[in-house]
Motif scaffolding. Structure first.
Motif, mmCIF file in Angstrom:
data_model
loop_
_atom_site.group_PDB
_atom_site.id
_atom_site.type_symbol
_atom_site.label_atom_id
_atom_site.label_comp_id
_atom_site.label_asym_id
_atom_site.label_seq_id
_atom_site.Cartn_x
_atom_site.Cartn_y
_atom_site.Cartn_z
ATOM 1 N N GLU A 1 5.931 -3.456 -0.236
ATOM 2 C CA GLU A 1 6.775 -4.571 0.204
ATOM 3 C C GLU A 1 6.410 -4.966 1.639
ATOM 4 O O GLU A 1 6.366 -6.152 1.976
ATOM 5 C CB GLU A 1 8.250 -4.179 0.125
ATOM 6 N N GLN A 2 6.138 -3.964 2.471
ATOM 7 C CA GLN A 2 5.721 -4.249 3.844
ATOM 8 C C GLN A 2 4.396 -5.015 3.871
ATOM 9 O O GLN A 2 4.213 -5.928 4.683
ATOM 10 C CB GLN A 2 5.576 -2.952 4.649
ATOM 11 N N ARG B 1 5.072 -8.575 3.170
ATOM 12 C CA ARG B 1 5.659 -9.219 4.352
ATOM 13 C C ARG B 1 4.587 -9.485 5.410
ATOM 14 O O ARG B 1 4.600 -10.529 6.070
ATOM 15 C CB ARG B 1 6.763 -8.331 4.947
ATOM 16 N N ASN C 1 12.751 1.081 6.130
ATOM 17 C CA ASN C 1 12.552 2.004 5.010
ATOM 18 C C ASN C 1 12.102 1.328 3.723
ATOM 19 O O ASN C 1 12.102 1.955 2.658
ATOM 20 C CB ASN C 1 13.851 2.789 4.770
ATOM 21 N N LEU C 2 11.708 0.074 3.811
ATOM 22 C CA LEU C 2 11.190 -0.606 2.624
ATOM 23 C C LEU C 2 9.857 0.018 2.222
ATOM 24 O O LEU C 2 9.105 0.503 3.079
ATOM 25 C CB LEU C 2 11.002 -2.101 2.900
ATOM 26 N N CYS D 1 14.903 -2.935 7.122
ATOM 27 C CA CYS D 1 13.477 -3.233 6.904
ATOM 28 C C CYS D 1 12.608 -1.990 7.050
ATOM 29 O O CYS D 1 11.568 -1.867 6.394
ATOM 30 C CB CYS D 1 13.002 -4.286 7.893
ATOM 31 N N TYR E 1 6.042 -1.775 10.486
ATOM 32 C CA TYR E 1 6.784 -2.524 9.461
ATOM 33 C C TYR E 1 7.164 -3.896 9.983
ATOM 34 O O TYR E 1 7.231 -4.129 11.195
ATOM 35 C CB TYR E 1 8.033 -1.757 9.016
#
Length: 204
Positions: free
Chosen positions: A74-75, A78, A69-70, A67, A47
């Protein structure tokens, strides 16, 4: 790192009577590392952390940072931002998911990649996203079919870190042989101290 060190390594190997059949430059394998990082993010094995210095406090308290557990999508967003230089140095780190209650805090969600705005690399000038040692060497060991790793005692923790990476990919880890540190009386073995001594004309 300096460009002349590359030839020095070859010089030393020749002196030892060692012949090699392939030269591998980690800095020329960045795309390989990026591809494996992408796979890890997609499989929830890594992550992108933007917690900065606060992360260490949470790590030491065995607490997951926000961050971690996103959602995977979404990861992935990023990760693309990291890949496209959308984060500044120190603002984002790719972390390998491990065991948050591991006895050694250094093993907990260790960093795999970071951003360096102005890298001082002798062969690669423009890349800003760089793998750290444990990530790059672990990937290389697998892809280059390394069977045995000779490792100094001070790097013993790296085996524990890298095994998490191997588990995420379902790979078998190489055989590791730990070597004790060689010490000699009245002699400096630290490379940085030797270099400093040469610069200060203490050593020839």
């Amino acid at each position: 790192p300096e460009k002349r060190f590359y030839s020095w390594v070859e010089e030393d190997l020749k002196w030892l009577g060692i012949k090699w059949n392939q030269k591998v430059f980690a800095s020329k394998r960045l795309k390989i590392y990026y591809d494996y990082a992408k796979k890890l993010v997609a499989s929830d094995g890594a992550y992108v952390c933007t917690c900065g210095d606060e992360w260490k406090k949470m790590r030491d308290a065995n607490v997951a940072c926000p961050c971690r557990n996103l959602p995977v999508d979404e990861q992935q967003k990023r990760w693309k931002k990291m890949l496209n230089n959308r984060y500044k140095e120190g603002k984002a780190v790719l972390r390998i998911k491990t065991f948050l209650e591991a006895a050694n805090p250094a093993v907990r969600d260790w960093p795999a990649m970071r951003i360096v705005n102005k890298p001082k690399h002798p062969l690669v000038k423009r890349k800003k996203l760089w793998p750290l040692f444990n990530f790059a060497s672990a990937i290389d060991d697998h892809l280059l079919e390394v069977t045995h790793i000779l490792r100094g005692q001070e790097h013993a923790t790296n085996e524990e870190k890298q095994k998490y990476l191997y588990r995420h990919f379902g790979w078998g880890y190489p055989k590791v042989i730990i070597l004790g540190r060689v010490l000699t009386p009245q002699m400096v073995l630290s490379k940085s101290l030797i270099r400093k001594g040469i610069e200060e004309r203490k050593f020839s």
